[in-house]
Design a protein around this motif. Structure first.
Motif, PDB file in Angstrom:
ATOM      1  N   THR A  13      -6.544  -1.906  -0.678  1.00  0.00           N
ATOM      2  CA  THR A  13      -5.328  -2.306  -1.370  1.00  0.00           C
ATOM      3  C   THR A  13      -5.376  -2.050  -2.875  1.00  0.00           C
ATOM      4  N   GLU A  14      -6.580  -1.887  -3.425  1.00  0.00           N
ATOM      5  CA  GLU A  14      -6.718  -1.694  -4.870  1.00  0.00           C
ATOM      6  C   GLU A  14      -8.019  -0.959  -5.141  1.00  0.00           C
ATOM      7  N   PHE A  15      -8.022  -0.083  -6.157  1.00  0.00           N
ATOM      8  CA  PHE A  15      -9.220   0.663  -6.544  1.00  0.00           C
ATOM      9  C   PHE A  15      -9.606   0.290  -7.958  1.00  0.00           C
ATOM     10  N   LYS A  16     -10.917   0.175  -8.191  1.00  0.00           N
ATOM     11  CA  LYS A  16     -11.442  -0.090  -9.529  1.00  0.00           C
ATOM     12  C   LYS A  16     -12.420   1.021  -9.861  1.00  0.00           C
ATOM     13  N   SER A  17     -12.168   1.721 -10.956  1.00  0.00           N
ATOM     14  CA  SER A  17     -13.030   2.835 -11.349  1.00  0.00           C
ATOM     15  C   SER A  17     -14.298   2.309 -12.008  1.00  0.00           C
ATOM     16  N   GLU A  18     -15.386   2.445 -11.297  1.00  0.00           N
ATOM     17  CA  GLU A  18     -16.706   2.128 -11.829  1.00  0.00           C
ATOM     18  C   GLU A  18     -17.572   3.344 -11.553  1.00  0.00           C
ATOM     19  N   GLY A  19     -18.505   3.619 -12.402  1.00  0.00           N
ATOM     20  CA  GLY A  19     -19.350   4.794 -12.196  1.00  0.00           C
ATOM     21  C   GLY A  19     -18.943   5.922 -13.116  1.00  0.00           C
ATOM     22  N   ASP A  20     -19.766   6.949 -13.111  1.00  0.00           N
ATOM     23  CA  ASP A  20     -19.584   8.067 -14.037  1.00  0.00           C
ATOM     24  C   ASP A  20     -18.811   9.215 -13.399  1.00  0.00           C
ATOM     25  N   ILE A  75     -18.639  10.143 -18.081  1.00  0.00           N
ATOM     26  CA  ILE A  75     -17.271   9.752 -18.427  1.00  0.00           C
ATOM     27  C   ILE A  75     -16.944   8.435 -17.743  1.00  0.00           C
ATOM     28  N   ASP A  76     -16.537   7.453 -18.536  1.00  0.00           N
ATOM     29  CA  ASP A  76     -16.190   6.124 -18.037  1.00  0.00           C
ATOM     30  C   ASP A  76     -14.675   5.982 -18.057  1.00  0.00           C
ATOM     31  N   LEU A  77     -14.078   5.842 -16.868  1.00  0.00           N
ATOM     32  CA  LEU A  77     -12.619   5.716 -16.764  1.00  0.00           C
ATOM     33  C   LEU A  77     -12.179   4.281 -16.485  1.00  0.00           C
ATOM     34  N   SER A  78     -13.076   3.323 -16.628  1.00  0.00           N
ATOM     35  CA  SER A  78     -12.751   1.933 -16.296  1.00  0.00           C
ATOM     36  C   SER A  78     -11.652   1.358 -17.186  1.00  0.00           C
ATOM     37  N   GLU A  79     -11.490   1.902 -18.390  1.00  0.00           N
ATOM     38  CA  GLU A  79     -10.440   1.424 -19.297  1.00  0.00           C
ATOM     39  C   GLU A  79      -9.159   2.252 -19.176  1.00  0.00           C
ATOM     40  N   GLY A  80      -9.161   3.258 -18.316  1.00  0.00           N
ATOM     41  CA  GLY A  80      -7.967   4.067 -18.109  1.00  0.00           C
ATOM     42  C   GLY A  80      -7.818   5.224 -19.070  1.00  0.00           C
ATOM     43  N   GLU A  81      -8.832   5.441 -19.930  1.00  0.00           N
ATOM     44  CA  GLU A  81      -8.798   6.568 -20.847  1.00  0.00           C
ATOM     45  C   GLU A  81     -10.206   6.885 -21.336  1.00  0.00           C
ATOM     46  N   TRP A  82     -10.376   8.107 -21.874  1.00  0.00           N
ATOM     47  CA  TRP A  82     -11.668   8.562 -22.372  1.00  0.00           C
ATOM     48  C   TRP A  82     -11.423   9.589 -23.466  1.00  0.00           C
ATOM     49  N   PHE A  83     -12.212   9.528 -24.521  1.00  0.00           N
ATOM     50  CA  PHE A  83     -12.095  10.459 -25.641  1.00  0.00           C
ATOM     51  C   PHE A  83     -13.471  10.982 -26.017  1.00  0.00           C
ATOM     52  N   ASP A  84     -13.534  12.260 -26.395  1.00  0.00           N
ATOM     53  CA  ASP A  84     -14.788  12.869 -26.835  1.00  0.00           C
ATOM     54  C   ASP A  84     -14.439  14.055 -27.730  1.00  0.00           C
ATOM     55  N   TYR A  85     -15.470  14.779 -28.160  1.00  0.00           N
ATOM     56  CA  TYR A  85     -15.262  15.950 -29.012  1.00  0.00           C
ATOM     57  C   TYR A  85     -15.997  17.129 -28.389  1.00  0.00           C
ATOM     58  N   ASP A  86     -15.313  18.252 -28.248  1.00  0.00           N
ATOM     59  CA  ASP A  86     -15.901  19.472 -27.705  1.00  0.00           C
ATOM     60  C   ASP A  86     -16.379  20.323 -28.876  1.00  0.00           C
ATOM     61  N   GLU A  87     -17.698  20.365 -29.082  1.00  0.00           N
ATOM     62  CA  GLU A  87     -18.282  21.104 -30.212  1.00  0.00           C
ATOM     63  C   GLU A  87     -17.962  22.598 -30.133  1.00  0.00           C
ATOM     64  N   LYS A  88     -18.062  23.174 -28.933  1.00  0.00           N
ATOM     65  CA  LYS A  88     -17.813  24.621 -28.780  1.00  0.00           C
ATOM     66  C   LYS A  88     -16.372  24.982 -29.102  1.00  0.00           C
ATOM     67  N   ALA A  89     -15.435  24.157 -28.669  1.00  0.00           N
ATOM     68  CA  ALA A  89     -14.013  24.425 -28.908  1.00  0.00           C
ATOM     69  C   ALA A  89     -13.559  23.918 -30.272  1.00  0.00           C
TER      70      ALA A  89
END
Length: 160
Positions: free
Chosen positions: A108-115, A130-144
């Motif tokens: 009935t419900e999913f909780k994102s835990e894990g990488d 990547i942790d999606l438990s908060e519903g968002e993720w931010f990082d920086y791509d050094e190559k790009a």
């Protein structure tokens, strides 16, 4: 058949997927409900596609086996296929991530835990942890040379 679906805005990354190997299994966390008496299990339950549990009465094995405390019936769920990747798309589209063959129970419900893992859209940079438990993720791509993100993460459980 039930499917866990995902809709998310991927910026600068693609191929979002659970970090799921036999050496490092990913556990999908769900609320589960008995379809016979509608009793909901009080705790979150975790399912891995690499674990098998015996079903009573020599009915084989399943990735998850649960006996409802209210009606005493035994229920099971098995992962149908390996988890799918979520590609970059504009606008974001709902995709099935993983499918379950459920017998006598519903998630009935999913909780994102894990990488989770992703790949840089232009640079092919590998992002892990990547942790999606908060519903968002931010990082920086050094190559790009730019910020990358995953936003507006929405999980839904649907009939497959």
């Amino acid at each position: 058949m039930l499917a866990l679906t995902l809709t998310a805005e991927l910026n600068g990354v693609t191929d979002l997927r659970s970090d799921d190997t036999e050496a490092n299994p990913f556990y999908y966390s769900f609320r589960v409900q008995c379809t016979s008496c509608r009793e909901t299990h009080p705790n979150w339950v975790n399912i891995s596609r690499f674990e098998s549990h015996e079903q009573s009465g020599s009915r084989g094995e399943a990735n998850f086996v649960w006996r409802c405390k209210n009606c005493k019936r035994e229920h099971s769920a098995s992962v149908r296929n390996p988890p799918a990747t979520y590609p970059h798309s504009s606008p974001p589209q709902r995709r099935n991530i993983i499918e379950f063959d459920c017998r006598g129970l519903e998630f009935t419900e999913f909780k994102s835990e894990g990488d989770w893992l992703a790949t840089g859209l232009e640079s092919n940079t590998k992002f892990s942890g990547i942790d999606l438990s908060e519903g968002e993720w931010f990082d920086y791509d050094e190559k790009a040379g730019e910020e990358v993100s995953i936003k507006d993460v929405k999980w839904e459980i649907r009939r497959a």
